[in-house]
Write a protein that holds these residues in place. Structure first.
Motif, PDB file in Angstrom:
ATOM      1  N   PRO A  82       0.834  -1.211   0.000  1.00  0.00           N
ATOM      2  CA  PRO A  82       0.000   0.000   0.000  1.00  0.00           C
ATOM      3  C   PRO A  82       0.866   1.258   0.000  1.00  0.00           C
ATOM      4  O   PRO A  82       1.784   1.385   0.807  1.00  0.00           O
ATOM      5  CB  PRO A  82      -0.811  -0.119   1.298  1.00  0.00           C
ATOM      6  CG  PRO A  82      -0.007  -1.026   2.171  1.00  0.00           C
ATOM      7  CD  PRO A  82       0.706  -1.978   1.259  1.00  0.00           C
ATOM      8  N   ARG A  83       0.563   2.155  -0.933  1.00  0.00           N
ATOM      9  CA  ARG A  83       1.298   3.411  -1.036  1.00  0.00           C
ATOM     10  C   ARG A  83       0.333   4.553  -1.310  1.00  0.00           C
ATOM     11  O   ARG A  83      -0.740   4.343  -1.875  1.00  0.00           O
ATOM     12  CB  ARG A  83       2.335   3.362  -2.173  1.00  0.00           C
ATOM     13  CG  ARG A  83       3.467   2.358  -1.997  1.00  0.00           C
ATOM     14  CD  ARG A  83       4.424   2.430  -3.182  1.00  0.00           C
ATOM     15  NE  ARG A  83       5.588   1.558  -3.044  1.00  0.00           N
ATOM     16  CZ  ARG A  83       5.635   0.311  -3.469  1.00  0.00           C
ATOM     17  NH1 ARG A  83       4.582  -0.221  -4.079  1.00  0.00           N
ATOM     18  NH2 ARG A  83       6.735  -0.419  -3.291  1.00  0.00           N
ATOM     19  N   LYS A 134       4.711   6.804  -1.205  1.00  0.00           N
ATOM     20  CA  LYS A 134       5.156   6.418   0.141  1.00  0.00           C
ATOM     21  C   LYS A 134       4.400   5.198   0.640  1.00  0.00           C
ATOM     22  O   LYS A 134       3.178   5.146   0.576  1.00  0.00           O
ATOM     23  CB  LYS A 134       4.935   7.593   1.108  1.00  0.00           C
ATOM     24  CG  LYS A 134       5.405   7.347   2.524  1.00  0.00           C
ATOM     25  CD  LYS A 134       6.901   7.474   2.602  1.00  0.00           C
ATOM     26  CE  LYS A 134       7.434   7.110   3.994  1.00  0.00           C
ATOM     27  NZ  LYS A 134       7.373   5.663   4.285  1.00  0.00           N
ATOM     28  N   THR A 135       5.146   4.213   1.139  1.00  0.00           N
ATOM     29  CA  THR A 135       4.495   3.063   1.758  1.00  0.00           C
ATOM     30  C   THR A 135       3.825   3.523   3.048  1.00  0.00           C
ATOM     31  O   THR A 135       4.390   4.309   3.806  1.00  0.00           O
ATOM     32  CB  THR A 135       5.523   1.962   2.077  1.00  0.00           C
ATOM     33  OG1 THR A 135       6.617   2.531   2.802  1.00  0.00           O
ATOM     34  CG2 THR A 135       6.039   1.319   0.807  1.00  0.00           C
ATOM     35  N   SER A 176       1.997  18.289  -0.882  1.00  0.00           N
ATOM     36  CA  SER A 176       0.579  17.938  -0.953  1.00  0.00           C
ATOM     37  C   SER A 176       0.453  16.416  -0.867  1.00  0.00           C
ATOM     38  O   SER A 176       1.340  15.679  -1.305  1.00  0.00           O
ATOM     39  CB  SER A 176      -0.051  18.451  -2.250  1.00  0.00           C
ATOM     40  OG  SER A 176       0.521  17.814  -3.375  1.00  0.00           O
ATOM     41  N   ILE A 177      -0.663  15.965  -0.316  1.00  0.00           N
ATOM     42  CA  ILE A 177      -0.817  14.543   0.013  1.00  0.00           C
ATOM     43  C   ILE A 177      -2.134  14.004  -0.529  1.00  0.00           C
ATOM     44  O   ILE A 177      -3.206  14.550  -0.247  1.00  0.00           O
ATOM     45  CB  ILE A 177      -0.773  14.342   1.544  1.00  0.00           C
ATOM     46  CG1 ILE A 177       0.526  14.929   2.127  1.00  0.00           C
ATOM     47  CG2 ILE A 177      -0.906  12.866   1.902  1.00  0.00           C
ATOM     48  CD1 ILE A 177       0.527  15.033   3.640  1.00  0.00           C
ATOM     49  N   GLY A 178      -2.055  12.916  -1.305  1.00  0.00           N
ATOM     50  CA  GLY A 178      -3.248  12.249  -1.797  1.00  0.00           C
ATOM     51  C   GLY A 178      -3.682  11.138  -0.843  1.00  0.00           C
ATOM     52  O   GLY A 178      -2.955  10.771   0.079  1.00  0.00           O
ATOM     53  N   SER A 189      -3.515   6.281   7.167  1.00  0.00           N
ATOM     54  CA  SER A 189      -2.661   6.915   6.159  1.00  0.00           C
ATOM     55  C   SER A 189      -2.645   8.439   6.267  1.00  0.00           C
ATOM     56  O   SER A 189      -1.593   9.061   6.144  1.00  0.00           O
ATOM     57  CB  SER A 189      -3.089   6.493   4.751  1.00  0.00           C
ATOM     58  OG  SER A 189      -4.424   6.881   4.496  1.00  0.00           O
ATOM     59  N   ALA A 190      -3.822   9.049   6.480  1.00  0.00           N
ATOM     60  CA  ALA A 190      -3.886  10.512   6.510  1.00  0.00           C
ATOM     61  C   ALA A 190      -3.055  11.090   7.656  1.00  0.00           C
ATOM     62  O   ALA A 190      -2.225  11.980   7.452  1.00  0.00           O
ATOM     63  CB  ALA A 190      -5.339  10.972   6.624  1.00  0.00           C
TER      64      ALA A 190
END
Length: 370
Positions: A162-163, A201-202, A234-236, A208-209
């Protein structure tokens, strides 16, 4: 690939001559001099080296023999091996009886230099292949090159991990890359773009957030404390599969655009905080925002002091709570009510009504994101 090129050959010459103080020549697998302490000899054919390549063994040239051969001087010439094949020759100029003891050490040093250059080249090549794979992943549209999975396996990339995507905007990619490189895990993937770095990123999907926000915060604080430089992240969100990674990248990409427009003073932009602006940016690609009425432009045109716009924004920031909005603006509730009446008069939308407030807000976002 021809690893024993002129640049590496001259590096070997310069390094070795600095140690033993004798002239060194490096020849390629045709016997052509490609590196030498005597620059006038570059590109000459060295007959001694040709003999070494033919015989597969070292060749000494005496002073008398040097007079009979073309393009040579007295010295010792030894083969340079890689993968059990002769790929070149290294020669030391001088009387053989004086320099014979240096020969094997010089040859070994040349082979070590070559092996190091090949290893560095392979590492760089693998890094380029990894970046190409990352580029394919973030632009995934349901189909992959048949060699994609084979390359991923050869490079040791586990695509099932998971990334989530982070997009890092920086004014100095090299410094930022060097800073991040030592802080990433082995399974993390990177891609250098024009003025940005993409990191896949793993993560632990269940958190995750919070994990990524904390990570980004640490990166920015650490980077700014040492580099004093501009950086935005920024982060998805996490989504499973290759299509999920492409979606995560799109979210991070659009979130960065929205964040820079709407909150340029911030350093971290999380997709969850910019869902609506990102939705509008995506919709605008398909021309779906053209029908949004220009309520915000109508408001700005009649708001010379900026008080109405300021009041509208305060109402948004306080989730429509008039008491909180009035306190935020340091005005009486009746003053706020008067201003909201003016907004209604100008736009035809009453910001005290949730639906009308949303219409004006969408108009505001659409204007700010253009």
């Amino acid at each position: 690939m021809d690893f024993l090129n002129k640049q590496l050959a001259q590096e070997i010459v310069d390094r070795t001559m600095g140690i033993i103080g004798k002239n060194i020549n490096v020849m390629d697998n045709r016997g052509v001099i490609i590196g030498s302490g005597d620059k006038n000899r570059i590109d000459d054919v060295h007959e001694g080296a040709v003999n070494v390549i033919k015989q597969g063994s070292g060749y000494e040239i005496s002073e008398e023999e040097a007079k009979r051969l073309h393009g040579v001087k007295a010295g010792v010439n030894l083969p340079i091996y890689f993968d059990e094949k002769i790929i070149g020759v290294i020669g030391i100029t001088g009387a053989p009886e004086e320099i014979r003891s240096f020969g094997e050490l010089v040859r070994m040093a040349a082979e070590l230099s070559l092996q190091q250059a090949i290893l560095i080249n392979e590492i760089q090549w693998d890094e380029r292949l990894k970046e190409e794979l990352v580029s394919q992943i973030i632009h995934y549209e349901g189909k992959m090159d048949p060699l994609f999975m084979e390359r991923a396996m050869r490079l040791g990339i586990d695509l099932d991990l998971p990334r989530a995507a982070l997009v890092i905007l920086t004014q100095d990619r090299k410094k930022t890359f060097a800073y991040l490189k030592s802080r990433l895990e082995k399974e993390d993937l990177l891609l250098m773009q024009h003025d940005r770095i993409v990191v896949l990123k793993t993560i632990q999907p269940s958190r995750s957030a919070s994990q990524l926000r904390k990570l980004a915060d640490g990166w920015i604080n650490g980077y700014k404390s040492t580099k004093k430089a501009y950086i935005k992240i920024s982060i998805g969100q996490y989504h499973p599969g290759l299509s999920g990674l492409a979606k995560s990248y799109d979210q991070a990409d659009h979130t960065l655009k929205a964040g820079l427009k709407l909150a340029p003073d911030k350093d971290i932009f999380l997709y969850e905080d910019y869902y609506l602006p990102v939705f509008l940016l995506t919709a605008s690609k398909f021309g779906l925002t053209e029908e949004l009425q220009p309520y915000f432009l109508m408001l700005k045109a009649k708001d010379s002091k900026g008080e109405l716009t300021e009041s509208f924004k305060a109402l948004i920031e306080t989730n429509g709570d008039m008491n909180s909005a009035a306190q935020k603006l340091f005005i009486h509730r009746n003053t706020l009510r008067y201003r909201l009446d003016k907004i209604t008069e100008i736009t035809g939308k009453d910001p005290r009504k949730t639906t009308d407030l949303l219409h004006i807000y969408l108009s505001f976002l659409n204007n700010e994101l253009e």
